[in-house]
Design an enzyme around this catalytic site. Structure first.
Site, short mmCIF file in Angstrom:
data_model
loop_
_atom_site.label_atom_id
_atom_site.label_comp_id
_atom_site.label_asym_id
_atom_site.label_seq_id
_atom_site.Cartn_x
_atom_site.Cartn_y
_atom_site.Cartn_z
N HIS A 96 0.83 -1.22 0.00
CA HIS A 96 0.00 0.00 0.00
C HIS A 96 0.87 1.27 0.00
O HIS A 96 0.54 2.27 0.63
CB HIS A 96 -0.94 0.04 1.22
CG HIS A 96 -1.94 -1.07 1.24
ND1 HIS A 96 -3.23 -0.92 0.76
CD2 HIS A 96 -1.86 -2.35 1.68
CE1 HIS A 96 -3.89 -2.06 0.92
NE2 HIS A 96 -3.08 -2.94 1.47
N ASN A 169 -10.34 -2.80 2.66
CA ASN A 169 -10.08 -2.79 1.23
C ASN A 169 -11.37 -2.52 0.46
O ASN A 169 -12.45 -2.51 1.06
CB ASN A 169 -9.52 -4.15 0.78
CG ASN A 169 -8.02 -4.30 1.07
OD1 ASN A 169 -7.32 -3.32 1.27
ND2 ASN A 169 -7.55 -5.53 1.10
N TYR A 383 1.02 -4.43 12.32
CA TYR A 383 0.97 -3.02 11.96
C TYR A 383 1.84 -2.12 12.85
O TYR A 383 2.41 -1.13 12.39
CB TYR A 383 -0.49 -2.52 11.93
CG TYR A 383 -1.22 -3.01 10.70
CD1 TYR A 383 -1.49 -4.37 10.53
CD2 TYR A 383 -1.60 -2.16 9.68
CE1 TYR A 383 -2.13 -4.85 9.40
CE2 TYR A 383 -2.25 -2.63 8.54
CZ TYR A 383 -2.51 -3.97 8.41
OH TYR A 383 -3.13 -4.44 7.28
FE1 HDD Z 1 -2.48 -4.82 5.54
C1 HDD Z 1 -1.04 -1.80 5.18
C2 HDD Z 1 -5.47 -3.54 4.36
C3 HDD Z 1 -3.85 -7.97 5.49
C4 HDD Z 1 0.28 -6.01 7.01
N1 HDD Z 1 -3.13 -3.03 4.88
C5 HDD Z 1 -2.37 -1.90 4.83
C6 HDD Z 1 -3.17 -0.81 4.34
C7 HDD Z 1 -4.41 -1.30 4.10
C8 HDD Z 1 -4.38 -2.69 4.45
C9 HDD Z 1 -5.59 -0.54 3.57
C10 HDD Z 1 -2.66 0.61 4.09
C11 HDD Z 1 -2.89 1.48 5.27
C12 HDD Z 1 -2.48 2.89 4.94
O1 HDD Z 1 -3.12 3.50 4.08
O2 HDD Z 1 -1.52 3.34 5.54
N2 HDD Z 1 -4.26 -5.62 4.97
C13 HDD Z 1 -5.39 -4.90 4.61
C14 HDD Z 1 -6.52 -5.80 4.53
C15 HDD Z 1 -6.06 -7.04 4.83
C16 HDD Z 1 -4.65 -6.93 5.12
C17 HDD Z 1 -7.93 -5.38 4.19
C18 HDD Z 1 -6.81 -8.35 4.91
C19 HDD Z 1 -8.07 -8.42 5.17
N3 HDD Z 1 -1.89 -6.67 6.11
C20 HDD Z 1 -2.60 -7.83 6.05
C21 HDD Z 1 -1.85 -8.90 6.68
C22 HDD Z 1 -0.68 -8.34 7.14
C23 HDD Z 1 -0.72 -6.94 6.76
C24 HDD Z 1 -2.32 -10.33 6.82
C25 HDD Z 1 0.48 -8.96 7.86
C26 HDD Z 1 0.39 -9.98 8.64
N4 HDD Z 1 -0.66 -4.06 5.95
C27 HDD Z 1 0.31 -4.72 6.62
C28 HDD Z 1 1.49 -3.85 6.94
C29 HDD Z 1 1.06 -2.49 6.34
C30 HDD Z 1 -0.30 -2.79 5.75
C31 HDD Z 1 2.80 -4.39 6.54
C32 HDD Z 1 2.04 -1.86 5.38
C33 HDD Z 1 2.10 -0.41 5.72
C34 HDD Z 1 1.31 -0.28 6.92
O3 HDD Z 1 0.88 -1.51 7.32
O4 HDD Z 1 1.06 0.74 7.50
O5 HDD Z 1 1.65 -3.77 8.31
#
Ligand code: HDD
Length: 711
Positions: A96, A169, A383
């Site tokens: 993202h 999402n 997160y």
């Molecule tokens: Fe995630 C970012 C949505 C599964 C780990 N995720 C992130 C963002 C969104 C989502 C919208 C961007 C937030 C922003 O605008 O800063 N993610 C989802 C949805 C998931 C999902 C709807 C499943 C239903 N995510 C998911 C899993 C993991 C992560 C299973 C790890 C175990 N996601 C992350 C992260 C991020 C992230 C690595 C990357 C940047 C951030 O968090 O801020 O922690």
């Protein structure tokens, strides 16, 4: 030798003068000092200072010895300026990375007091400040907007009892069931480690290799390959919390809940051929759209809906409510609309707000709690880590965009960039300093987890109740209109045609056979691939799940052109009455338009009125618009007919099933573009000014889908 001092150019000086009234202070304090600005050390333009506030006399030349001699270490202004520049970047989000945010508010329209004690859901009419960040998933920060991808829909609600981050999402299900697979899934879609491409796309071997070996992803795949994967803009997307959460009332009674954001603007997507071209014409298509809409006062709005259900429903539902690859059809559990989210303010500074905003799924206020969904449980762990990595300090909550807007009181202290530290003597608890000893826990108002009872051996396993991977994928597919089904087949065929290894292509089709035989056959045929055997599975696909109309975009499309944009390709000498009538009709419909002209200087109407253009033809292709009008005079048509970009404007609009209005004189362009024999009911001749209204009303259908041939 004559030494000349390098001074700002005359133009730069004039520019400064001309814009004097508009010049903003060069640096605005973001926090801590009440927003005062460093300004006006002399005259009415602020004096440039260093970060320490020292006035700068010369910002053009480094301090050096002699006219051509070496630079001096003593030049603290240069040193500070370059030092800061060298440190401007922070790591982009691991997923993202490319996103765009805006401020707004959530307003409660229906109290949920009966099911939750969350403060935000108590009083109808109460507004809670909100910040929303939309994003693509796979591409890096500088990638283009209209990639085929999932869109993030992350909402931070600054409630009276702390921040609630609903990090969702635009698709209600996810690729994987267990968070332990997230790094693999993300690695597979991101650029390969050796070559560092492909960027911002899933049409490659690694992604489909992983998918074809992960059958649980196929429900999500159907969504991503559908037009949901290429939204028209953030304003026209639904949002979903995906997981099952819990509401807890004041007696800690639990109700399961799934969250939905429904755009008041309607859901709308582009078509693939259009998406590819938009990315070339305007890589910032989605962010520009959001910025323009909000800046012009056309505030996008979503309704918040909840699906509420109890343990009894969860027990009898066909699938496990903890499985994030499954949804609950709205026909089974209706979506209750309880509020609205309005985005009414763009950011002042992209970095400070959109880049530094830190969403964490574990941020929930009292009255909202998690379910045992294994993906959600993993996210709650992930997160916080990522924010420390990105923002560099556990004090990222001190950054204004992340700070709660309700009172905070705790004993956390120090660390990099700490802005709020405990005052007084006690920074621990329990203590015996009475009221001077700081805050205390509050069992009544504080956050309490649902007291669920769990049993079972400790082991790694995927429950049997998560093992049906195809039934809801099929349900999604049969819920689509024939056009949408065709787009899904086209999408998968396109992606797999970019996959180099035939065995991977074949493996994907072996799964599609469990979803829909026609779909599998169409894709195999499109790839020139012999139909493989169906993939092995322990669970036969259920064919008794009924179609759900709520899953289709076209069955729920908006009926108005409001908020959409028309591209008016116009030339000198065009009928003034018709032109003015079209603009009036668009304004009456609350629609937008741009004038696209042979020269950016604009056009002159038949009555001599000058009209400014927003785009020169090759800079304003029709892919940037929801519908087009070609208003040309006889002479003007000749100009257009000899311009390849004008012909593309028309042929693309035609191919993308857009409504095309045209003045009688513009007929010739259809001939020149090779479309003379294809003119259909979606091409509407604007014989006189009276036709303008009807044309704009017709455009409310958004596309003339009959033009797209179904095999
Ligand atoms: Fe995630 C970012 C949505 C599964 C780990 N995720 C992130 C963002 C969104 C989502 C919208 C961007 C937030 C922003 O605008 O800063 N993610 C989802 C949805 C998931 C999902 C709807 C499943 C239903 N995510 C998911 C899993 C993991 C992560 C299973 C790890 C175990 N996601 C992350 C992260 C991020 C992230 C690595 C990357 C940047 C951030 O968090 O801020 O922690």
């Amino acid at each position: 030798m004559v030494v000349k001092k390098n001074t700002p150019s005359k133009a730069a000086k004039n520019g400064l003068k001309a814009n004097k009234d508009k010049i903003e202070p060069s640096y605005t304090e973001q926090q801590g000092n009440g927003g005062e600005t460093h300004q006006q050390a002399g005259g009415d333009i602020a004096t440039l200072t260093s970060a320490q506030g020292i006035p700068v006399a010369d910002d053009q030349n480094t301090l050096r010895y002699g006219a051509r001699g070496p630079a001096l270490m003593e030049d603290f202004h240069f040193r500070e300026k370059i030092f800061h520049f060298d440190h401007e970047r922070i790591p982009e989000r691991v997923v993202h990375a490319r996103g765009y945010g805006a401020h707004g508010y959530f307003e409660l329209t229906d109290s949920l007091q009966d099911v939750t004690r969350a403060a935000i859901f108590q009083n109808v009419g109460e507004r809670t400040p909100a910040f929303v960040r939309f994003s693509t998933v796979a591409g890096s920060k500088g990638s283009f907007d209209v990639a085929r991808d999932v869109r993030g829909f992350a909402v931070k609600l600054y409630t009276k009892e702390g921040n609630w981050d609903l990090v969702g999402n635009n698709i209600p299900v996810f690729f994987i069931q267990d968070a332990i697979k997230f790094p693999d899934m993300v690695h597979s879609v991101k650029p390969a480690p050796d070559r560092d491409f492909p960027q911002a796309q899933s049409a490659h071997d690694n992604f489909w290799d992983f998918i074809s070996l992960t059958p649980e992803s196929f429900h999500m795949i159907m969504w991503v390959m559908s037009d949901r994967g290429i939204p028209r803009s953030f304003r026209f997307m639904e949002g979903f919390g995906v997981h099952t959460f819990r509401f807890l009332d004041s007696n800690d009674r639990s109700t399961f809940v799934k969250f939905h954001w429904k755009p008041k603007q309607g859901v709308q997507s582009v078509v693939w051929n259009e998406a590819v071209k938009i990315n070339g014409a305007d890589p910032d298509f989605h962010r520009r759209d959001l910025w323009s809409a909000i800046s012009s006062g056309d505030f996008p709005e979503w309704e918040l809906g909840v699906q509420l259900f109890d343990e009894e429903f969860a027990e009898k539902f066909d699938f496990d409510v903890l499985d994030p690859t499954k949804l609950i059809p709205e026909e089974l559990v209706p979506v209750r609309i309880v509020g609205r989210l309005v985005l009414d303010r763009v950011v002042d500074n992209f970095f400070a707000e959109t880049e530094q905003v830190a969403f964490c799924t574990q941020n929930v206020p009292p009255g909202i709690d998690f379910s045992n969904d294994p993906l959600l449980q993993g996210r709650n762990f992930s997160y916080l880590d990522t924010q420390v990595k990105r923002l560099g300090s556990p004090n990222f909550t001190h950054i204004p965009i992340n700070a709660p807007k309700c009172p905070m009181a705790h004993f956390q202290q120090d660390g990099h960039m700490a802005m709020h530290n405990p005052v007084g003597r006690a920074n621990y608890e329990p203590n015996s300093w009475g009221a001077a000893g700081g805050p205390r826990e509050n069992p009544k108002q504080g956050f309490r987890s649902f007291a669920s009872e769990e049993t079972g051996p400790k082991r790694r396993l995927r429950p049997e109740s998560f093992s049906d991977h195809y039934s809801q994928a099929r349900q999604f597919y049969i819920s689509q209109t024939p056009i949408e089904q065709k787009h899904i087949a086209d999408g998968i065929t396109f992606e797999l045609s970019k996959v180099e290894r035939p065995d991977i292509r074949s493996r994907v089709v072996s799964h599609l056979l469990h979803i829909d035989e026609d779909l599998a056959t169409t894709v195999a045929d499109g790839l020139g691939l012999p139909l493989p055997d169906p993939a092995e599975t322990t669970q036969p696909t259920r064919t008794d799940l009924p179609a759900s109309d709520a899953l289709s975009i076209l069955k729920n499309g908006p009926k108005t052109f409001a908020g959409r944009k028309m591209g008016i390709l116009a030339t000198d000498g065009v009928d003034a009455d018709l032109f003015v009538a079209l603009i009036a009709a668009l304004q009456a419909e609350k629609a937008n338009y741009e004038v696209v002209a042979p020269k950016i200087g604009g056009i002159t109407l038949s009555d001599g009125t000058k009209v400014a253009a927003q785009q020169k033809i090759d800079g304003g292709p029709s892919v940037l618009y929801d519908a087009v009008a070609i208003l040309a005079s006889k002479e003007g048509t000749k100009v257009l007919a000899s311009n390849p970009a004008a012909k593309d404007f028309l042929t693309d609009a035609f191919t993308h099933c857009k409504f095309i209005g045209y003045s009688a004189e513009a007929c010739t362009l259809f001939k020149k573009a090779g479309l003379a024999d294809d003119v259909d009911k979606g091409c509407i001749k604007l014989g006189s000014k009276n036709d303008a209204n009807a044309f704009v009303k017709t455009c409310g259908a958004l596309r003339f889908w009959q033009r797209e041939k179904l095999d």
